[in-house]
Design a protein around this motif. Structure first.
Motif: not given
Length: 130
Positions: A3-12
């Protein structure tokens, strides 16, 4: 494929919002975040800075008697932009709301710098909060 890091940040971010973890949100957002809420209701407007957005959240939870929920259905992001498709539900007295929204994110240096929301039924949202 990762996953793109910004997708992970969104989920967080959505997870932190669901838990009321404001400190984690503060870490994920630019200090001067610009937040845009559409419509003609008490939540509508433009907010600048983390503290103003937290004030908006306070009003949101007050108006929905703490019942507001955001269920993430899909997330997409690259280095500068992100989109989340989110189901929003809440009740207020004897009224209920259940709409889908697109949440648009703009990133700077891995932090959310700007947020905009677009509802599938803005009239219903305005009537619910109005």
């Amino acid at each position: 494929m990762t996953e793109h890091p910004n997708v992970m940040r969104m989920r967080e971010g959505y997870e932190a919002f669901g838990k009321g973890d404001l400190e984690r949100l503060r870490e994920l957002w630019h200090p001067d975040i610009r937040w845009h809420e559409p419509g003609s209701n008490p939540l509508a407007g433009h907010y600048t800075g983390v503290d103003q957005v937290f004030g908006l959240f306070g009003l949101l939870f007050e108006l929905t008697e703490g019942s507001f929920r955001a269920e993430v259905r899909a997330t997409f992001a690259d280095d500068t932009d992100g989109v989340a498709v989110v189901r929003l539900t809440a009740h207020r007295g004897d009224r209920d709301i259940d709409v889908v929204a697109a949440h648009l994110f703009r990133y700077e240096d891995g932090l959310v710098a700007e947020f905009q929301e677009a509802h599938t039924d803005q009239a219903a949202v305005d009537a619910f909060y109005g």
